[in-house]
Design an enzyme around this catalytic site. Structure first.
Site, short mmCIF file in Angstrom:
data_model
loop_
_atom_site.label_atom_id
_atom_site.label_comp_id
_atom_site.label_asym_id
_atom_site.label_seq_id
_atom_site.Cartn_x
_atom_site.Cartn_y
_atom_site.Cartn_z
N HIS A 134 0.87 -1.20 0.00
CA HIS A 134 0.00 0.00 0.00
C HIS A 134 0.90 1.25 0.00
CE1 HIS A 134 -3.47 2.37 0.35
NE2 HIS A 134 -3.85 2.13 1.59
N GLN A 137 -0.21 4.99 1.01
CA GLN A 137 -0.42 5.18 2.44
C GLN A 137 0.90 5.50 3.15
OE1 GLN A 137 -3.41 5.01 4.34
NE2 GLN A 137 -1.99 6.00 5.75
N CYS A 266 -3.33 3.46 9.54
CA CYS A 266 -3.78 3.94 8.22
C CYS A 266 -5.29 4.13 8.16
CB CYS A 266 -3.32 2.98 7.14
SG CYS A 266 -4.07 1.34 7.23
N ARG A 294 -2.96 11.81 2.78
CA ARG A 294 -3.19 10.99 1.58
C ARG A 294 -3.50 11.92 0.40
NH1 ARG A 294 -4.84 5.69 1.99
NH2 ARG A 294 -4.65 5.79 -0.28
N1 CP Z 1 -6.13 3.75 4.47
C1 CP Z 1 -6.87 3.48 3.39
O1 CP Z 1 -6.37 3.16 2.31
O2 CP Z 1 -8.21 3.63 3.57
P1 CP Z 1 -9.40 3.24 2.57
O3 CP Z 1 -9.47 1.73 2.54
O4 CP Z 1 -10.60 3.88 3.17
O5 CP Z 1 -9.06 3.77 1.21
N1 NVA Z 2 -4.41 -3.92 5.66
C1 NVA Z 2 -5.66 -3.29 5.31
C2 NVA Z 2 -5.41 -1.87 4.90
C3 NVA Z 2 -6.66 -1.10 4.55
C4 NVA Z 2 -6.38 0.31 4.10
C5 NVA Z 2 -6.35 -4.06 4.21
O1 NVA Z 2 -5.70 -4.47 3.25
O2 NVA Z 2 -7.55 -4.31 4.36
#
Ligand code: CP
Ligand code: NVA
Length: 308
Positions: A134, A137, A266, A294
């Site tokens: 990710h 983030q 996050c 973000r």
């Molecule tokens: N932290 C993050 O990516 O949040 P969302 O899943 O709401 O996009």
């Molecule tokens: N680890 C989490 C992050 C969400 C923003 C997921 O992948 O669901």
């Protein structure tokens, strides 16, 4: 083609430029209503596709608002509603989308989908989360740390919990930004060791410490994330909770970090599971700055990708 696929795939100097650009763009529009156009309109005339195969609040809204502030237009697409979800190949989808839009952001399950999209698209592709990483983030998290505490280089970051996709991008960032990273969590939920080895090869001090109370000693930043990610089967929920309960970030754990340590998550969070509300709403917490950043950092990432 300048994609933004992972933090380890963009030059360290470009990553620093993105953070600096995000901070100056944020300052330039401080206090302005959210719908106000930026003084610069680098995305004027550009169309951006935002594709989601998983739910999202932050990624969806922050990319959409960011494009509009920079003068561009967006379309938000659900993967399930596209022919992509009905057997059209990723390669053909990428080629077709590239005829309509100037930039593609995709949140997907398999990393292979992202990589295939990037291989066949003739416009830049941005990773908005996969099962493995990710990056947007963690760019926001580095920006947030540096706004509050100055350069992250040489600082100690401690991750407590699941060795998941968000942790993996922290490992990439440790190698690129030069901070120390300690993972504390149960062995069955360790991250892929390759992420740790790659960061070590770049000179980062990356360790695993099973005892969370030992791990957080001297921490400048303590981070956690949900115990059950979107790609994890719900059937694993109870087992994961049992495995991770001892890694909850609570006031007792934060008290063992440095007095000025920051706390990040996050979001979305499951309050009083991975972190207590006392910590999330307490003096160490910068979770809503992370969420705001973000927006700013992704604007800088899009400018980087488009060279504008
Ligand atoms: N932290 C993050 O990516 O949040 P969302 O899943 O709401 O996009
Ligand atoms: N680890 C989490 C992050 C969400 C923003 C997921 O992948 O669901």
């Amino acid at each position: 083609m300048t994609h933004f696929l992972d933090i380890n795939k963009t030059d360290a100097s470009a990553l620093c430029d993105i953070i600096d650009s995000a901070i100056s763009m944020k300052q330039a529009r401080a206090g302005a209503p959210k719908g106000t156009a930026d003084a610069d309109q680098p995305l004027d005339g550009r169309m951006v596709a935002l594709i989601f195969e998983k739910p999202s609040t932050r990624t969806r809204v922050s990319f959409d608002v960011g494009v509009r502030q920079m003068g561009g237009q967006t379309m938000v697409l659900s993967g399930a509603d596209m022919q992509l979800g009905h057997g059209e190949t990723i390669a053909d989808t990428a080629r077709v989308m590239s005829r309509y839009v100037d930039l593609i952001m995709i949140r997907t399950f398999e990393e292979a989908t992202l990589l295939e999209m990037a291989e066949h698209a003739t416009v830049p592709v941005i990773n908005g989360l996969t099962n493995r990483t990710h990056p947007c983030q963690i760019m926001a998290d580095v920006m947030t740390f540096e706004e509050h505490r100055g350069p992250i280089k040489g600082k100690k970051v401690v991750w407590s919990g699941d060795g998941n996709n968000v942790f993996a991008s922290f490992a990439h960032a440790a190698g690129q930004f030069g901070f120390d990273l300690t993972f504390t969590g149960p062995e069955p939920l360790d991250p892929e060791y390759g992420f740790l080895e790659e960061a070590r090869a770049k000179g980062a001090n990356v360790v695993i410490e099973r005892n969370p109370h030992v791990a957080v000693e001297g921490a400048d930043l303590v981070v956690t994330d949900t115990w059950v990610s979107m790609h994890d089967p719900q059937s694993a929920r109870e087992r994961r909770h049992n495995q991770l309960r001892g890694y909850q970030v609570n006031a007792e754990l934060m008290a063992k970090a440095n007095p000025d340590a920051l706390f990040m998550h996050c979001l979305p969070a499951h309050r009083d599971d991975e972190a207590t509300s006392e910590v999330m709403d307490g003096p160490h917490s910068v979770i809503f700055d992370e969420a705001e950043n973000r927006l700013h950092v992704q604007k800088a990432i899009m400018r980087h990708c488009l060279g504008v």
